[in-house]
Design a protein around this motif. Structure first.
Motif, short mmCIF file in Angstrom:
data_model
loop_
_atom_site.label_atom_id
_atom_site.label_comp_id
_atom_site.label_asym_id
_atom_site.label_seq_id
_atom_site.Cartn_x
_atom_site.Cartn_y
_atom_site.Cartn_z
N GLU A 75 -24.49 -19.13 -2.66
CA GLU A 75 -23.20 -19.16 -1.97
C GLU A 75 -23.15 -18.15 -0.82
N ASP A 76 -24.07 -17.16 -0.83
CA ASP A 76 -24.00 -16.09 0.16
C ASP A 76 -24.76 -16.42 1.45
N GLY A 77 -25.80 -17.24 1.36
CA GLY A 77 -26.61 -17.55 2.52
C GLY A 77 -28.05 -17.75 2.11
N PRO A 78 -28.92 -18.12 3.07
CA PRO A 78 -30.30 -18.48 2.72
C PRO A 78 -31.23 -17.30 2.45
N ARG A 107 -45.14 -13.76 6.08
CA ARG A 107 -46.12 -14.46 5.25
C ARG A 107 -46.15 -15.95 5.58
N LEU A 108 -44.96 -16.54 5.72
CA LEU A 108 -44.88 -17.98 6.01
C LEU A 108 -45.52 -18.28 7.36
N THR A 109 -45.26 -17.43 8.36
CA THR A 109 -45.88 -17.62 9.69
C THR A 109 -47.40 -17.52 9.56
N GLY A 131 -37.68 -27.70 -0.17
CA GLY A 131 -37.80 -27.43 1.28
C GLY A 131 -37.29 -26.07 1.71
N ARG A 132 -37.06 -25.18 0.73
CA ARG A 132 -36.53 -23.86 1.07
C ARG A 132 -37.39 -23.13 2.11
N GLU A 182 -38.04 -21.83 9.62
CA GLU A 182 -37.34 -22.35 10.80
C GLU A 182 -36.22 -21.39 11.23
N GLY A 183 -35.48 -20.89 10.24
CA GLY A 183 -34.35 -19.99 10.53
C GLY A 183 -34.78 -18.68 11.18
N LEU A 184 -36.00 -18.25 10.88
CA LEU A 184 -36.48 -16.97 11.43
C LEU A 184 -37.26 -17.14 12.73
N LYS A 185 -37.51 -18.39 13.13
CA LYS A 185 -38.36 -18.63 14.30
C LYS A 185 -37.85 -17.95 15.56
#
Lengths: 222, 222
Positions: free
Chosen positions: B161-164, B181-183, B205-206, B212-215
């Motif tokens: 509920e707070d955000g991703p 790490r994902l990059t 798909g998290r 994507e959100g951090l790109k």
């Protein structure tokens, strides 16, 4: 306790936990190896909403959500962090169990002793008398306890300027989690024990101050 | 990058890291087994204060403190929690190294390859060719990678509920740690690899959404 919710503490002997939970509708928190339900404390029953909640972090979430005007244990922006904190804290704090569980057995009421011994000894595959380290092994194992406190001290040093707690000036869920451990050690080892004197001397007295700071939140009839 | 500090990224080949750090006065971050200093990236040099800082979390602390009007990576009330998060994250995320390090070696510039191979292979006591699991062992080890993502997903679900992010709507230090790490995985495995397709399919798909959100924060010349 000030500026919180009114409550009444009910102390329950181990053999009575399951029946009480079923009676008030508090769900089990885990499954036993044989597949049956495992009921644990703490549990709350909220007569305002007629709701029973099990498991300390779920209780904190319930209270934060149901009573939004009272102090928050799991503020927005800290929830995943506090869960990760517990996952990091649990393994590094586990060496104390071999000392604290046999000591706990000694101070329980007679009605709880056989149950506590049976289930904890099964978990470790040792009697309490075998579990508690003696001689040279005691020093080695007690040093592991100290190592764990050092790690948590290292985390808390990151907030030196913010306040004494993991969440800064105001304690959060994980601070009460640590505080409950400290209360446990004080009660089962005893204020005058070597163990408690050691713990309260470590990390420049951080744990003595930490426990003292949280005392105002303790149930008065403890 | 918007509403932050102007910066210029300098890419450094592995054999040049130590000399560069010494030149700009960036301290070592660890000690080698032989007792000599170990220099690592990232490192920043801030010409405004004429200060070099090593180690990503110390860099974040320095920037938060020196430029209090820019977004905070380590907000008050989260600092010990974020350190504990890293201590919990590191062991559960380590099974990926056996896959990612050999893949990294392949995409490094030739000037960095021998250094990277020598030091990483020494650390694991295996050649890269021995380190990367094959056959049935691959499935077993890749399942461990997935298990680690599942644990982090469990933590993040506490803030649905707070955000991703671990810190809610606005990413904090640990979120960029996961994002880095994902990059890394996207770059060394490749967008079209089985590995990256797997990772971006996990946990509903998290991780695709997280990356994507951090790109928008990525260095543009990456």
């Amino acid at each position: 306790m000030s500026n919180g919710l009114p409550y009444k503490t009910v102390w329950v002997e181990y053999p009575d936990i399951e029946a009480l939970c079923k009676k008030i509708g508090a769900p089990p928190t885990a499954t036993k190896p044989d597949g049956s339900s495992f009921y644990t404390l703490p549990v709350i029953f909220d007569p305002t909403t007629n709701t029973a909640v099990s498991d300390s972090i779920l209780i904190a979430e319930y209270l934060d959500k149901t009573y939004p005007d009272t102090p928050k244990l799991l503020p927005v922006g800290t929830r995943p962090l506090q869960r990760a904190f517990l996952d990091a804290y649990n393994p590094i704090s586990s060496p104390v169990f071999q000392f604290a569980l046999p000591a706990t057995h000694k101070i329980l009421r007679p009605a709880s002793q056989p149950y506590f011994r049976l289930h904890r000894e099964k978990l470790f595959g040792k009697t309490f008398e075998e579990l508690v380290p003696t001689g040279a092994a005691r020093d080695v194992e007690w040093a592991k306890v100290k190592d764990g406190f050092n790690v948590v001290d290292g985390w808390l040093q990151a907030s030196k300027e913010d306040g004494p707690y993991a969440l800064g000036q105001t304690p959060g869920f994980v601070d009460f989690f640590i505080g409950a451990r400290l209360t446990w050690f004080r009660l089962v080892f005893g204020e005058d024990s070597e163990e408690w004197k050691d713990i309260t001397s470590w990390n420049e007295g951080r744990w003595a101050a930490f426990a003292e700071g949280l005392k105002k939140y303790e149930a008065v009839d403890l």
